[in-house]
Design a protein around this motif. Sequence first.
Motif, mmCIF file in Angstrom:
data_model
loop_
_atom_site.group_PDB
_atom_site.id
_atom_site.type_symbol
_atom_site.label_atom_id
_atom_site.label_comp_id
_atom_site.label_asym_id
_atom_site.label_seq_id
_atom_site.Cartn_x
_atom_site.Cartn_y
_atom_site.Cartn_z
ATOM 1 N N VAL A 211 -11.305 -0.917 -11.475
ATOM 2 C CA VAL A 211 -10.361 -1.994 -11.761
ATOM 3 C C VAL A 211 -8.960 -1.617 -11.286
ATOM 4 N N LEU A 212 -8.517 -0.409 -11.655
ATOM 5 C CA LEU A 212 -7.165 0.030 -11.244
ATOM 6 C C LEU A 212 -7.055 0.122 -9.733
ATOM 7 N N ALA A 213 -8.115 0.625 -9.073
ATOM 8 C CA ALA A 213 -8.074 0.739 -7.611
ATOM 9 C C ALA A 213 -7.966 -0.645 -6.974
ATOM 10 N N ASN A 214 -8.737 -1.609 -7.483
ATOM 11 C CA ASN A 214 -8.680 -2.959 -6.912
ATOM 12 C C ASN A 214 -7.311 -3.593 -7.116
ATOM 13 N N LEU A 215 -6.727 -3.400 -8.303
ATOM 14 C CA LEU A 215 -5.394 -3.964 -8.563
ATOM 15 C C LEU A 215 -4.336 -3.324 -7.669
ATOM 16 N N LEU A 216 -4.414 -2.006 -7.487
ATOM 17 C CA LEU A 216 -3.438 -1.324 -6.634
ATOM 18 C C LEU A 216 -3.626 -1.711 -5.173
ATOM 19 N N ASP A 217 -4.909 -1.827 -4.716
ATOM 20 C CA ASP A 217 -5.142 -2.260 -3.337
ATOM 21 C C ASP A 217 -4.578 -3.645 -3.103
ATOM 22 N N GLU B 112 11.382 -11.304 -9.757
ATOM 23 C CA GLU B 112 11.736 -11.152 -8.335
ATOM 24 C C GLU B 112 10.914 -12.045 -7.430
ATOM 25 N N GLY B 113 9.888 -12.717 -8.014
ATOM 26 C CA GLY B 113 9.072 -13.618 -7.213
ATOM 27 C C GLY B 113 7.722 -13.064 -6.836
ATOM 28 N N GLY B 114 7.426 -11.831 -7.178
ATOM 29 C CA GLY B 114 6.148 -11.252 -6.836
ATOM 30 C C GLY B 114 5.072 -11.616 -7.853
ATOM 31 N N ALA B 115 3.949 -10.876 -7.790
ATOM 32 C CA ALA B 115 2.819 -11.117 -8.692
ATOM 33 C C ALA B 115 2.741 -9.984 -9.706
ATOM 34 N N LEU B 116 2.438 -10.341 -10.939
ATOM 35 C CA LEU B 116 2.290 -9.359 -12.009
ATOM 36 C C LEU B 116 0.904 -9.535 -12.611
ATOM 37 N N PHE B 117 0.011 -8.547 -12.428
ATOM 38 C CA PHE B 117 -1.328 -8.542 -13.003
ATOM 39 C C PHE B 117 -1.309 -7.683 -14.254
ATOM 40 N N GLU B 118 -1.771 -8.265 -15.393
ATOM 41 C CA GLU B 118 -1.791 -7.544 -16.671
ATOM 42 C C GLU B 118 -3.220 -7.368 -17.136
ATOM 43 N N LEU B 119 -3.596 -6.111 -17.325
ATOM 44 C CA LEU B 119 -4.908 -5.759 -17.875
ATOM 45 C C LEU B 119 -4.714 -5.356 -19.341
ATOM 46 N N ARG B 120 -5.367 -6.060 -20.257
ATOM 47 C CA ARG B 120 -5.257 -5.780 -21.676
ATOM 48 C C ARG B 120 -6.638 -5.399 -22.219
ATOM 49 N N LEU B 121 -6.691 -4.210 -22.833
ATOM 50 C CA LEU B 121 -7.943 -3.685 -23.371
ATOM 51 C C LEU B 121 -7.728 -3.224 -24.801
ATOM 52 N N PRO B 122 -8.750 -3.331 -25.654
ATOM 53 C CA PRO B 122 -8.618 -2.825 -27.034
ATOM 54 C C PRO B 122 -8.405 -1.313 -27.021
ATOM 55 N N SER B 123 -7.368 -0.861 -27.713
ATOM 56 C CA SER B 123 -7.080 0.577 -27.764
ATOM 57 C C SER B 123 -7.827 1.216 -28.906
ATOM 58 N N VAL C 224 -1.945 -2.522 -19.095
ATOM 59 C CA VAL C 224 -1.621 -1.975 -17.772
ATOM 60 C C VAL C 224 -1.069 -3.122 -16.943
ATOM 61 N N ALA C 225 0.193 -2.987 -16.475
ATOM 62 C CA ALA C 225 0.845 -4.029 -15.686
ATOM 63 C C ALA C 225 1.059 -3.512 -14.267
ATOM 64 N N VAL C 226 0.555 -4.243 -13.284
ATOM 65 C CA VAL C 226 0.716 -3.891 -11.872
ATOM 66 C C VAL C 226 1.522 -5.007 -11.220
ATOM 67 N N ALA C 227 2.751 -4.681 -10.769
ATOM 68 C CA ALA C 227 3.655 -5.686 -10.202
ATOM 69 C C ALA C 227 3.991 -5.322 -8.761
ATOM 70 N N ASP C 228 4.116 -6.341 -7.909
ATOM 71 C CA ASP C 228 4.554 -6.127 -6.519
ATOM 72 C C ASP C 228 5.722 -7.048 -6.246
ATOM 73 N N ASP C 229 6.406 -6.790 -5.149
ATOM 74 C CA ASP C 229 7.575 -7.603 -4.773
ATOM 75 C C ASP C 229 7.248 -8.514 -3.604
ATOM 76 N N GLY C 230 5.997 -8.969 -3.556
ATOM 77 C CA GLY C 230 5.598 -9.848 -2.461
ATOM 78 C C GLY C 230 5.906 -11.301 -2.755
ATOM 79 N N ASP C 231 5.087 -12.198 -2.161
ATOM 80 C CA ASP C 231 5.331 -13.629 -2.295
ATOM 81 C C ASP C 231 4.772 -14.198 -3.592
ATOM 82 N N LEU D 20 -7.798 -10.052 -18.042
ATOM 83 C CA LEU D 20 -7.011 -9.775 -16.842
ATOM 84 C C LEU D 20 -6.381 -11.082 -16.403
ATOM 85 N N THR D 21 -5.068 -11.130 -16.361
ATOM 86 C CA THR D 21 -4.344 -12.356 -16.007
ATOM 87 C C THR D 21 -3.292 -12.030 -14.953
#
Length: 489
Positions: A388-394, A477-488, A417-424, A470-471
């Motif tokens: 999951v993390l590899a796919n989000l980072l790719d 900044e206008g990019g995309a923010l993917f948030e992965l939420r899992l029970p801790s 886990v929040a993965v954000a980029d500065d793309g479109d 996963l949303t």
Amino acid sequence: MRRRLASVRARATLGTTLVVAVALLAAGTAVLLSLWTNLSDQAGTQAERTAREVAAELAAGQPYRALSLDDDRPVQVVTEDRTLVAVSEHLERISGTGTDAVRPATAPAAAPSGDGGGGGDGDGEGEGDGEAGGDADDDGSAGASALRPGEIAEEPFYSDGSATVDGESADYRFAAVEVETEDRGTLTVYAGAPLSTERTAVRTALTVMLIGFPLVLAVVAGVTWLMTRRALRPVEGIRREMAAITASADLARRVPEPDTHDEVARLARTTNETLAALEAAVERQRRFVADASHELRSPIASLRTQLEVGAAHPGLLDVPGAVEDTVRLQNLAADLLLLARLDAGERPADARVDLAALVREEAGGRVRVSVDAEPAEVSGSRGQLRRVLANLLDNAQRHAREAVTVTVRREGGRAVVAVADDGDGVPEADRERVFERFVRLDAARSRDDGGAGLGLAIARDVAERHGGTLTVRGTPEGGALFELRLPSV
């Protein structure tokens, strides 16, 4: 199915009829017992009244021949030694009392001493009675010791028996009342009341029940049969439609839903919901197979072309391109295999995984990726979560202009886990479509980037299998923010 429905109707009818039959039997038995008890008590009351009237005359010193004995009902007067001294005139036979004698043992013409109209006869009988009374005293009779002369016992004794009066035999309820006399000792008066009325009433009630109860059971059985048939009629409609769907394999059809709000209506709605889910799953599988075939066709065709060219002209073989196509095929096959396992309901492993450490491991060596992580442990499969993390980072690196930021934090009972980029970014209308399989947004993805449109679909499926979400949303900044939420944990 019709035999089964008939069996259901038969079982429901039989069960209802048996329950009603048991209830009627219990109620009828209770009614008969109550009726018999009440009527027997009434007969006992009548017998007691007669016995007390005779006892009152004896207590007043009335001679035996002058007693008011009912000629239509059996009456006996006996001494303590069970000697019959007075009896109703037409009594021919008796049972159930203290003695079955129907003729007095002594002449009833004598009057007790002191009787103004009796003279010598009374004295003679008084002596005889006195001797009988003395015998009773010697025997220790409870009645003689408990009662005083002229006193009548308060509590009568009851018994059931039979008697023949003036040639007619019948069953009687007998009441026995003790009376203490001055010169004749303790006497017991037995008086009977016929039970013919009671028995007639009980027989009449029993006859009514024997006729009425089967009619009631027949009505209950018929009504239950018809109501059960009416209630199960929609089930037959559902069965026919399901049989037609099975024969035609047309999952777009639906079973009829009755207008009622009972269990059958809920069954029909649930069946239609199941058919809708099955139709969606089959359609999803069909698209998946078609898309997978299409995605596999391109690298296979490219690899075959390169190999054919290399076989004909070894010097023109594009080895790096062939390796790239082979790697692409390998990754696609791995993705398809993982999706197949997820669709089959494979449960993730139950291991403790530190998301912060896993993010650092996966982000290490990647350019333009910064990590800000605090310890956050979850339970699941380390390999699937790494995927999951590899796919989000790719995905983030393919769309980022300058940098990708990864943060790990705890939020309530969840690890985020929040993965954000500065793309479109991802247009709001497409924020759910990006998680569909083999979906590539024209403006953001191309086959040249090496993506088959499975990475985000795999990531969401794995997140849901781990009890998370996963949303995607936009960043300031206008990019995309993917948030992965899992029970801790």
